[in-house]
Enzyme design. Structure first.
Site, PDB file in Angstrom:
ATOM      1  N   HIS A 180      -0.061   3.975  -0.476  1.00  0.00           N
ATOM      2  CA  HIS A 180       1.139   3.060  -0.453  1.00  0.00           C
ATOM      3  C   HIS A 180       0.734   2.172   0.946  1.00  0.00           C
ATOM      4  CE1 HIS A 180       5.369   1.891   0.997  1.00  0.00           C
ATOM      5  NE2 HIS A 180       4.900   1.352   0.204  1.00  0.00           N
ATOM      6  N   HIS A 181       0.680   1.028   0.577  1.00  0.00           N
ATOM      7  CA  HIS A 181       0.199  -0.122   1.774  1.00  0.00           C
ATOM      8  C   HIS A 181       1.690  -1.093   1.823  1.00  0.00           C
ATOM      9  CE1 HIS A 181      -4.247   0.206   1.101  1.00  0.00           C
ATOM     10  NE2 HIS A 181      -3.628   1.238   1.647  1.00  0.00           N
ATOM     11  N   GLU A 182       2.572  -0.934   2.687  1.00  0.00           N
ATOM     12  CA  GLU A 182       3.671  -1.381   2.952  1.00  0.00           C
ATOM     13  C   GLU A 182       3.153  -2.303   4.163  1.00  0.00           C
ATOM     14  OE1 GLU A 182       6.343  -4.000   3.565  1.00  0.00           O
ATOM     15  OE2 GLU A 182       7.028  -2.280   1.968  1.00  0.00           O
TER      16      GLU A 182
ATOM     17  N   HIS B  71       5.214  -4.589  -4.949  1.00  0.00           N
ATOM     18  CA  HIS B  71       6.617  -4.517  -4.579  1.00  0.00           C
ATOM     19  C   HIS B  71       6.960  -5.956  -3.875  1.00  0.00           C
ATOM     20  CE1 HIS B  71       8.441  -0.527  -6.655  1.00  0.00           C
ATOM     21  NE2 HIS B  71       7.325  -0.985  -6.814  1.00  0.00           N
ATOM     22  N   GLU B  72       8.049  -6.479  -3.917  1.00  0.00           N
ATOM     23  CA  GLU B  72       8.454  -7.625  -3.324  1.00  0.00           C
ATOM     24  C   GLU B  72       7.753  -8.892  -3.380  1.00  0.00           C
ATOM     25  OE1 GLU B  72      10.297  -4.062  -1.859  1.00  0.00           O
ATOM     26  OE2 GLU B  72       8.087  -4.625  -1.234  1.00  0.00           O
TER      27      GLU B  72
ATOM     28  N   GLU C 207      16.111   1.377  -7.830  1.00  0.00           N
ATOM     29  CA  GLU C 207      16.424   2.165  -6.476  1.00  0.00           C
ATOM     30  C   GLU C 207      17.715   1.567  -6.260  1.00  0.00           C
ATOM     31  OE1 GLU C 207      12.990   0.827  -4.320  1.00  0.00           O
ATOM     32  OE2 GLU C 207      14.056  -0.825  -3.705  1.00  0.00           O
TER      33      GLU C 207
ATOM     34  N   GLU D  89       7.104  -5.085  -8.835  1.00  0.00           N
ATOM     35  CA  GLU D  89       8.638  -4.874  -8.978  1.00  0.00           C
ATOM     36  C   GLU D  89       9.096  -6.273  -9.282  1.00  0.00           C
ATOM     37  OE1 GLU D  89      11.663  -2.902  -6.028  1.00  0.00           O
ATOM     38  OE2 GLU D  89      10.580  -4.304  -5.047  1.00  0.00           O
TER      39      GLU D  89
ATOM     40  N   GLU E  62      15.834 -10.191  -6.110  1.00  0.00           N
ATOM     41  CA  GLU E  62      16.402  -8.713  -6.170  1.00  0.00           C
ATOM     42  C   GLU E  62      18.000  -8.783  -6.456  1.00  0.00           C
ATOM     43  OE1 GLU E  62      13.537  -5.449  -4.115  1.00  0.00           O
ATOM     44  OE2 GLU E  62      15.097  -6.550  -2.847  1.00  0.00           O
TER      45      GLU E  62
END
Length: 689
Positions: free
Chosen positions: A399-401, A469-470, A494, A488, A174
């Site tokens: 959403h699964h963080e 993401h990440e 963002e 991502e 990032e």
């Protein structure tokens, strides 16, 4: 359709001196030439030329193993196999309707010298726009299990190239891109300027990441990346700044090993895309072609989609993910407003972040047991919202963080996906914020690469579409896993809200040449309020584009999963601009790269899947740019109406970002328009028959 042929070895193997052997292969169109040489000392080197100009000078290949302790870099040739391949295939979704896969292949069957007689195969595939090569370890009696200490692949550049790079880091990509000469790469200095990245695991001052974009002093464009990253760690690059040489550096695990393999085994492909035209780099399908075909036989359940997310209000201070703050965004009444907006504007879904218990104390604490992925907060009535969304013709997106706890997610993923199946939810966004568990592993290590792929496999079992993401940056695996719609894995939109560096206008003119070379990005475009002090008046952060550029990103930043990034109330201020987001598709039959220069500008035209409509996006960096759009891609003899959303003459990303003009003109295949883009600006065009 497939065609296979064989070259006569007498045509492609020459002998120099007594022992040196060179295999020479030309690309199908003869513009590129690959030379593979067994040096007199047993080293295998390769070089690549474009129209007789050296792009990659002789570069060595090999491995250093820790178990057994072997140095595999001196070989003798057992045999050489050559072939030609041609076929076409149809992606489930993508930028074009069909893809041509045409290459010449050379496979060197080698035996190590003074290192246990290990059999190694090096496979080269030479396309019209580049080369891919991979190592294979066939099954053999005395060599079965082995541990890679380092891969010794080199890319010996021909000069001091202009280079677009980010610092080498095992846990994040990032970063803002740096544009320097190759000799001026200083990764640690660049990384230390970054104050907004949650987790850094820096490698060295000369370590950089792929995809790596370069331009030679002679004007040749060169992109280095990898394809089909499976059961192997991410490849970083160490730059010899004095001698213009790159050497692979693999991401280690908790004890310093790089890869645990068992024969038969093979590495990902190392890719080099080359052209004297920047537009050819963006149009290349070589990385996709080096991946395996789809694992999914019936793909009818896989649908590209456009959605709005209940997420941005947490970034700008209106709400929070956690319920304990008293400002919980993912409550039933609030999410219904997003469902209403999606329904009214023809969007497919609503992503809801912060819906489930566990957000209160996980960040930074390296906890293993955080989320169970099935328990909603008390103020989030999942069944009521599902019924409401169904009535409105909209899907909820899960959403699964994981909080970086991949072990916890793997234990709970079946129950999480079963819940999604029971509730009729077919798309999930996963996240990996923070340090990885198993502790000591990195986002880019072999174990985590296998984890991301296991999640994609598991999602197939439950007919679930996925974005991550990440995660590790993509390597074309969406051909094999077409349910894996996007990632991502870069500095997304963002970061406009990041308090220090944020984003810069050139960022969107570099990403397509770097991060997007491996696959689609969930960049979250579509911000209509440029100053982000809407709910926290003292906040100084802002979006560093014009509002017209935010529209153009829907075309230039390819993804089959596109978010309308801003808040419903901000979109409602500009319903005339929102119309473009409503109209622009997420799946395409054709793509034309009209003009491009990395770090400066990009203009792309795309044809809607199954229809005659075209859409154009043009973006600039911090400078103004006159985009020249030749409409010769349109059907001849047919008139079209073009709706142009462009920067006003006084628009400027810094001083006047929300100044725009909408105009309608008639165009045909003979039309050419010149459109002025503001600093940090853009233009979006809808073209209807």
């Amino acid at each position: 359709m497939k065609y296979l042929g064989t070259f006569l070895m007498v045509l492609c193997v020459s002998f120099i001196g007594l022992a040196q052997k060179t295999i020479e292969v030309n690309s199908p169109d003869s513009r590129l030439r690959l030379n593979v040489t067994l040096q007199q000392n047993g080293e295998v080197t390769y070089s690549v030329l474009l129209k007789n100009n050296a792009i990659i000078k002789p570069s060595s290949l090999g491995f250093r193993l820790s178990k057994p302790a072997l140095l595999l870099n001196h070989f003798k040739i057992v045999s050489v196999d050559t072939s030609t391949h041609y076929d076409t295939w149809t992606p489930v979704w993508g930028e074009v309707k069909t893809i041509t896969n045409h290459y010449k292949e050379v496979k060197l069957n080698l035996k190590s010298v003074n290192a246990g007689n290990v059999l190694v195969q090096i496979v080269f595939r030479l396309f019209n726009d580049g080369v891919g090569f991979s190592y294979e370890f066939p099954e053999q009696a005395n060599f079965k299990h082995f541990v890679v200490d380092e891969e010794l692949t080199q890319f010996n550049l021909a000069g001091n190239n202009k280079t677009f790079w980010i610092p080498g880091d095992y846990d994040t990509n990032e970063y803002l891109y740096n544009t320097t000469k190759f000799s001026d790469i200083h990764a640690l200095a660049a990384a230390h300027k970054e104050k907004d990245i949650a987790l850094q695991s820096l490698i060295a001052d000369n370590a950089i990441q792929t995809p790596l974009m370069m331009k030679t002093p002679e004007g040749i464009y060169v992109n280095i990346h990898e394809a089909a990253l499976v059961n192997y760690p991410v490849m970083h690059l160490l730059a010899d700044r004095k001698n213009f040489k790159l050497t692979t550096h693999l991401t280690p695990d908790a004890v310093g090993n790089k890869a645990y393999l068992q024969t038969p085994a093979k590495t990902p492909w190392r890719t080099i895309i080359i052209s004297d035209k920047a537009t050819d780099i963006l149009a290349s399908k070589t990385i996709l072609n080096l991946n395996e075909p789809s694992k999914i036989e019936n793909t009818s359940w896989i649908k590209p989609q456009k959605f709005i997310g209940m997420w941005w209000e947490m970034h700008v201070g209106k709400a929070t993910w956690e319920k304990s703050s008293g400002k919980h965004g993912a409550n039933t009444a609030n999410v219904k407003k997003y469902i209403d907006f999606a329904s009214e504007n023809g969007f497919d879904g609503v992503l809801v972040e912060g819906w489930n218990e566990g957000w209160e104390d996980w960040f930074g604490n390296w906890k293993e047991e955080v989320f169970d992925f099935v328990t909603p907060y008390a103020d989030y009535n999942l069944d009521e919202l599902l019924a409401y969304a169904k009535q409105k013709g909209v899907k909820l997106i899960m959403h699964h963080e994981t909080s970086g706890s991949a072990t916890n997610y793997e234990r709970r993923i079946d129950k999480a996906f079963q819940l999604m199946n029971e509730k009729g939810i077919n798309t999930v966004k996963t996240g990996y914020v923070g340090k990885i568990i198993p502790r000591g592993e990195h986002h880019d290590s072999q174990w985590m690469v296998n984890h991301y792929n296991r999640v994609a496999d598991k999602a197939i079992d439950y007919k679930i579409m996925l974005e991550a993401h990440e995660s590790v940056r993509p390597t074309g695996l969406h051909r094999t896993y077409p349910n894996w719609l996007a990632n991502e894995a870069a500095r997304g939109n963002e970061f406009n809200n990041a308090p220090t560096l944020g984003l810069v206008p050139e960022h969107e003119t570099i990403l397509p040449f770097t991060r997007l070379m491996g696959g689609p990005m969930d960049y979250t475009p579509g911000f209509f309020r440029m100053h982000l002090n809407q709910f926290v008046p003292e906040r100084k952060t802002r979006v560093r584009t014009t509002i017209a550029k935010q529209l153009a990103l829907y075309v230039t930043m390819y993804s089959p999963l596109q978010m309308a990034g801003d808040l419903p109330e901000n979109f409602n201020v500009h319903p005339d601009l929102l119309q473009f987001i409503k109209d622009v598709p997420v799946d395409w039959d054709d793509t034309k790269i009209l003009e491009a220069e990395p770090g400066d500008y990009i203009t792309i035209a795309r044809k809607q899947k199954g229809k005659d409509n075209w859409f154009v996006g043009a973006v600039s960096d911090e400078n103004t740019h006159k985009a020249t759009i030749n409409f010769n891609f349109l059907d001849k003899g047919t008139k079209y109406q073009a709706i142009i959303y462009r920067d006003a003459p006084n628009a400027d990303w810094n001083t006047n970002p929300e100044a725009y003009i909408i105009e309608k003109v008639m165009v045909d295949s003979n039309s050419i328009l010149s459109i002025n883009l503001a600093k940090g600006g853009g233009c979006a065009i809808s073209i209807f028959k």
